[in-house]
Design a protein around this motif. Structure first.
Motif, PDB file in Angstrom:
ATOM      1  N   GLN A 177     -29.365 -10.393  38.132  1.00 19.88           N
ATOM      2  CA  GLN A 177     -30.764 -10.654  37.819  1.00 19.88           C
ATOM      3  C   GLN A 177     -31.170 -11.980  38.449  1.00 19.88           C
ATOM      4  OE1 GLN A 177     -31.054 -11.012  33.547  1.00 19.88           O
ATOM      5  NE2 GLN A 177     -29.211 -12.238  33.408  1.00 19.88           N
ATOM      6  N   LEU A 213     -30.194 -13.044  41.890  1.00 15.56           N
ATOM      7  CA  LEU A 213     -30.510 -11.942  42.797  1.00 15.56           C
ATOM      8  C   LEU A 213     -31.413 -12.419  43.920  1.00 15.56           C
ATOM      9  CD1 LEU A 213     -30.396  -8.944  43.493  1.00 15.56           C
ATOM     10  CD2 LEU A 213     -32.234  -8.548  41.845  1.00 15.56           C
ATOM     11  N   HIS A 268     -32.803  -5.639  39.704  1.00 12.54           N
ATOM     12  CA  HIS A 268     -31.746  -6.088  38.794  1.00 12.54           C
ATOM     13  C   HIS A 268     -30.839  -4.917  38.385  1.00 12.54           C
ATOM     14  CE1 HIS A 268     -33.626  -4.305  35.218  1.00 12.54           C
ATOM     15  NE2 HIS A 268     -34.786  -4.802  35.634  1.00 12.54           N
TER      16      HIS A 268
END
Length: 258
Positions: free
Chosen positions: A120, A124, A145
C-alpha cells in the motif's frame, strides 16, 4: 510378529513433489538463459519461489501446496532449501531469491507495460517511482494495493494488459491470485509471486548487509527489524522446517535412524 505400518505424514508427499518440481540453475549462463525466457513468455505464465516458509506453509495447507505446485516455474530461494536439497543428496544450484532476481526481471521489461499489485502507499507509490526511473525506464506502470478481491485484479489485468505482473501480497494469497490471473487473462504475460519485493523497492523494508546475504542470514536481519510479525515464521518456523527436512531425509534412507 509383523510391526504395524507407520503412516506417512501427509506433508511428506507434498514436499517430495515440490522438491522434484523446483527448477535449479547451476551456472551464470543458465541463469541468463532463464531470464531471457522469462522476458518473452509465449502464454500466461506464473513464476514462484520456494523457501523454508513456503515449504512449511505447503505442509499444513493443501490449497497453498496446489497453488505453488501449479506455477510454471518454481525457483529455489534461500539457505533453508539448500540445506534440504543437500540432505536429499541433490545439488541446490544458485540461490535465485526473489529479492535479487525480480529486479533483474524488471530491467528486461524496460519500455513495456508493468503492473505492481501489492502492499500500500506510500510504499507502493515509491516502488512505482523506482521501477519507472531506475529499473525499467520508459515503462507504463499500473499499481494498486494488495487488499482487493481477486476479481478486481483480473479486471485490471484485462483492461490494461500488462506484460509483467508483480504480486506483492505475501504467501499464500499471491500464489492463489496468480493461479486465477493465469487462467483468466488471454494474452502472453509473466505473473511473478514477489512476496515482500514491492515493500523492498518502496523502502518499507531495508536489505541486510551484503555479508549477511552471502551467508544466508538475511532472515535474521528481517527478524531483527520486524520481530513481532516474523517471530512465528523464523523463530518457530525454521526449527520446524529443519526437523521436517531431517524426517524426509530419514524416510528416504539418506539418514539412519538412531
Amino acid at each position: 510378529m509383523t510391526a504395524p505400518a507407520v503412516a506417512t505424514p501427509e506433508w511428506q508427499p507434498r514436499w517430495r513433489e515440490l522438491v522434484q518440481g523446483v527448477v535449479r540453475v547451476h551456472t551464470g549462463r543458465g541463469e541468463q538463459q532463464l531470464l531471457e525466457s522469462l522476458a518473452h513468455p509465449k502464454e500466461p505464465s506464473v513464476l514462484a519461489f520456494v523457501n523454508a516458509h513456503a515449504m512449511n506453509s505447503a505442509a499444513v495447507s493443501k490449497k497453498f501446496f496446489e497453488a505453488l505446485l501449479s506455477a510454471d516455474i518454481v525457483l529455489r530461494d534461500g539457505a533453508g532449501m539448500a540445506i534440504l536439497l543437500r540432505m536429499l543428496n541433490q545439488a541446490p544450484g544458485l540461490n535465485l531469491n526473489g529479492t535479487d532476481f525480480i529486479p533483474r526481471i524488471l530491467r528486461l521489461y524496460a519500455g513495456r507495460s508493468i503492473a505492481l499489485f501489492g502492499t500500500q502507499d506510500p510504499y507502493l507509490r515509491c516502488a512505482r517511482e523506482k521501477v519507472m526511473t531506475q529499473l525499467a525506464p520508459g515503462s507504463r506502470v499500473l499499481t494498486t494495493h494488495g487488499f482487493l478481491e481477486t476479481t478486481d485484479y483480473v479486471r485490471l489485468a484485462a483492461a490494461h494488459k500488462p506484460e509483467l505482473i508483480v504480486l506483492g501480497m505475501g504467501m499464500p494469497r499471491q500464489e492463489e491470485v496468480a493461479c486465477t490471473l493465469r487462467a483468466a487473462v488471454g494474452y502472453p504475460c509473466l505473473i511473478v509471486c514477489g512476496g515482500a519485493i514491492i515493500d523492498f523497492m518502496g523502502g518499507k523494508t531495508s536489505r541486510a548487509p551484503v555479508w549477511m546475504r552471502r551467508t544466508g542470514l538475511e532472515w535474521a536481519w528481517r527478524l531483527a527489524l520486524e520481530p513481532r510479525r516474523l517471530f512465528q515464521r523464523y523463530v518457530v518456523g525454521n526449527p520446524v522446517f529443519l526437523a521436517r527436512a531431517v524426517s524426509l531425509a530419514r524416510s528416504s534412507g539418506l539418514i539412519r535412524s538412531q
